[in-house]
Design a protein around this motif. Sequence first.
Motif, mmCIF file in Angstrom:
data_model
loop_
_atom_site.group_PDB
_atom_site.id
_atom_site.type_symbol
_atom_site.label_atom_id
_atom_site.label_comp_id
_atom_site.label_asym_id
_atom_site.label_seq_id
_atom_site.Cartn_x
_atom_site.Cartn_y
_atom_site.Cartn_z
ATOM 1 N N GLU A 162 49.614 35.844 38.907
ATOM 2 C CA GLU A 162 50.021 37.172 38.436
ATOM 3 C C GLU A 162 49.421 37.454 37.060
ATOM 4 O OE1 GLU A 162 51.495 39.409 40.274
ATOM 5 O OE2 GLU A 162 51.519 40.846 38.620
ATOM 6 N N GLU B 71 44.623 50.845 34.296
ATOM 7 C CA GLU B 71 45.525 50.548 35.414
ATOM 8 C C GLU B 71 46.827 49.899 34.952
ATOM 9 O OE1 GLU B 71 43.333 47.984 37.942
ATOM 10 O OE2 GLU B 71 42.079 49.581 38.748
ATOM 11 N N THR B 72 46.784 49.375 33.692
ATOM 12 C CA THR B 72 47.963 48.658 33.199
ATOM 13 C C THR B 72 49.134 49.619 33.009
ATOM 14 O OG1 THR B 72 46.396 47.321 31.990
ATOM 15 C CG2 THR B 72 48.732 46.996 31.464
ATOM 16 N N ILE C 141 46.634 36.126 35.806
ATOM 17 C CA ILE C 141 45.187 36.336 35.975
ATOM 18 C C ILE C 141 44.918 37.744 36.510
ATOM 19 C CG2 ILE C 141 43.139 35.582 37.300
ATOM 20 C CD1 ILE C 141 44.442 32.706 37.150
ATOM 21 N N LYS C 142 45.732 38.150 37.485
ATOM 22 C CA LYS C 142 45.589 39.487 38.068
ATOM 23 C C LYS C 142 45.793 40.569 36.999
ATOM 24 C CE LYS C 142 48.019 41.529 41.654
ATOM 25 N NZ LYS C 142 48.956 41.385 42.755
ATOM 26 N N HIS C 143 46.785 40.313 36.144
ATOM 27 C CA HIS C 143 47.112 41.273 35.085
ATOM 28 C C HIS C 143 45.973 41.373 34.072
ATOM 29 C CE1 HIS C 143 50.021 43.681 32.897
ATOM 30 N NE2 HIS C 143 49.558 43.118 31.786
ATOM 31 N N LEU C 144 45.384 40.201 33.742
ATOM 32 C CA LEU C 144 44.295 40.181 32.756
ATOM 33 C C LEU C 144 43.028 40.827 33.302
ATOM 34 C CD1 LEU C 144 44.774 36.610 31.255
ATOM 35 C CD2 LEU C 144 45.263 38.786 30.139
ATOM 36 N N LYS C 145 42.785 40.659 34.608
ATOM 37 C CA LYS C 145 41.575 41.211 35.235
ATOM 38 C C LYS C 145 41.658 42.726 35.394
ATOM 39 C CE LYS C 145 39.633 37.421 37.915
ATOM 40 N NZ LYS C 145 39.504 36.882 39.273
ATOM 41 N N ARG C 146 42.907 43.220 35.404
ATOM 42 C CA ARG C 146 43.101 44.654 35.637
ATOM 43 C C ARG C 146 42.508 45.460 34.481
ATOM 44 N NH1 ARG C 146 49.094 45.579 36.588
ATOM 45 N NH2 ARG C 146 48.780 44.086 38.253
ATOM 46 N N LYS C 147 41.908 46.617 34.813
ATOM 47 C CA LYS C 147 41.348 47.466 33.746
ATOM 48 C C LYS C 147 42.486 48.034 32.901
ATOM 49 C CE LYS C 147 37.397 48.798 36.512
ATOM 50 N NZ LYS C 147 36.857 49.820 37.381
#
Lengths: 282, 244
Positions: free
Chosen positions: B230, B241-242, B232-238
Motif C-alpha cells: 500500500e 491522484e493523492t 509503495i502504491k501510494h508513493l508511485k501515485r501521481k
Amino acid sequence: MNMFERLGKLDRRWIFLLLAVVCVATLLTEFRMPVRVSREVRSIYEFVDSLKAGDVIHVGIDYDPNALAELHPMAYAVMEHALKKDAKIVLTTLSQNGAGMAEQLMLDIIDTMKVQHKKDIKYGRDIVFLGYKPYYSIVILSMGENYRIPFPSDYYNTILDSIPIMQSIQNYDQIKAVIELGSGNIIDAWIADANARYGVKVALGVTGVMAADYYPYLRSGQIIGLMGGMLGAAEYEQLFQKPGTASEAMRVQVSAHVVIILFIIFGNIGFFISRRKGGSVV
Amino acid sequence: MSWTEFLWTTLGAILTLCTFSFLYKDNPFYKIAEHLVVGVSAGYFVILLCFTGLMPKLITPIMNGSWWYIIPAILGVLMWFRFSKKLSWVSRYPIAFYIGIATGVAIPVEMKNRINSQLFDTMKAPNFSGDWFVGVCDIIIIIGVVCSLFYFFFSKEHKGVFGGLAKVGIYTLMIGFGSSFGYTVMARISLFIQRVQELRNWVTLTKTRTDFTIVLWVVVLVIVLLILMEIIKHLKRKPAETVS
C-alpha cells in the motif's frame, strides 16, 4: 495556517490511528481505574445478593454478538453472583443470533463456578437454557401464562416437565425477577409485557447507546435497576469483587475519552479561530 | 487447545483485522468480512426460523392432526400476494388481521407502560423525606418536562417569558442528547476494546505451542507485506491522484 487550523483539516484516519494506539497501549499497561458504583447498579446487586437458596430468576440473553462487548461481562457477573447465592436460573434468548452465544456463556459459567467457587452447578437442577423462539412479544406474553406454551422443551429438546428446575415453575409467579440483558426493542417488550401486564420485577442491562433512554423507567419504579454499557458491567464486577474484562476496559475507556475530549477542544478552538478570521468554518 | 479450535479463533482474529481495515479505506478484505457476516447471518436465521417456528408451530401440529393450523398458514401465504400487482389487495387481509391483533395486545400495556406510569411519576410531589438529592432531582425533572413541552408548542411565538421557558426546554433536551452521545461514544470504544482483548487473547494463545506461533508470524508477515504494498502504491501515485 496555525496548529489549530491544521488540526481542523487533519485526515480523520490519523485520529483513528492515534485512538487505536492509545487504546492498545493502555490495555497493555497494568493499572486499576477506580469505579464509582451508581445507585441503579447497586440496586440490582443488592437484589441478587438478597436471593435465598432455591429462589429462581429469569435471565434474558437478548442480544446479538455485536453487543457482546458490553453485555457479556454483565451476564457473567450477574449469573455467577446468583449461582453463588444458590439461586436457580432460567435462561432464554429472544435474539436470533443469541442462542449459540448464550449456550457458550452458560457452559463457561458452569465451568467457572466449579473451578473458582468450588460449586458443582448441575444443568437442569440449578440452571436451564430454554433456547430461542421468534417473535419476542408473543413469547414474553406466553411465558406469563405458562412457560410450556412457547417452550415445550428446552434448548436440548428435553421436555420441560422432566427438567427438575422447571417442575415447580408455571409462569412469572414463581420467578423472583427477570434480569434482562438486551440490545434492542426486546427490552421494551419485557417492561411492557412482563412488568406492566404480569407485574414481575424487571432489572435491565443495556448497551451504552440505549442506557439514557431507560432512566425514566427506573424513576417510575417499572424497573428495579439499570446497568448501562461497559461501565455498568464494571460497577457490578466491582460490587461482586471480581474484576473482569469490563473493569480492565475502564482504564482504556478513560484514556480514549481523554483523547476524544482533547480533539473536541482543539477542533472547537480551530473552529472559532477560523470563524474570527472569516474563513470557512466547515 | 486442538487445531480445529485454534483455526476458528484465528479466523475470528483475521476477520477482525479485515473489518478494521475499513478505517483506512474500503478494500477487498473488508468486503469479504462484510459479505461473510451478511451471508452467514441470513442463512443461519432462515434455518433457525424453520426449526424454531415453522416446524414445531406449524408442520408438527398439522401432522399430528391439528388441521386448524392450516388457517394461519393460509393467512401467511396470502402475504406473498404483495408480489403480484393485480392481486396485491389480497395481502391486506392477513395484514389487517395481524395489525388488529398486535394493536389489541399493545394498546393497554403500552398505555400503562409508556404513558400512565410515566405521567404519574412526573406529577408526584417532590420527595424530601429521605435523601434531599432525590427531592432536588424531582424538581429538576418537573421543570425540564414542562419547559420541553413549551418548546414543542409552536402555536405561540417563542418570545418573552414563553420564549425563556422554551429556551430552558431546549437546554434540557440538549443535556439529554449529550448524555446519549456520551454513552454512544463509550459503547463504540467498548466494541473496539473487546476486539483488542480478543486479539490479545489470540496472540497469547499462539505462544502456547510452536505450530501456533508459526501461524501468528505468517499472519503478521502477510499484514506487513500488505502495508508495504500500500505504501509503495501510494508513493508511485501521481500527486494529483493523492487524496488529501
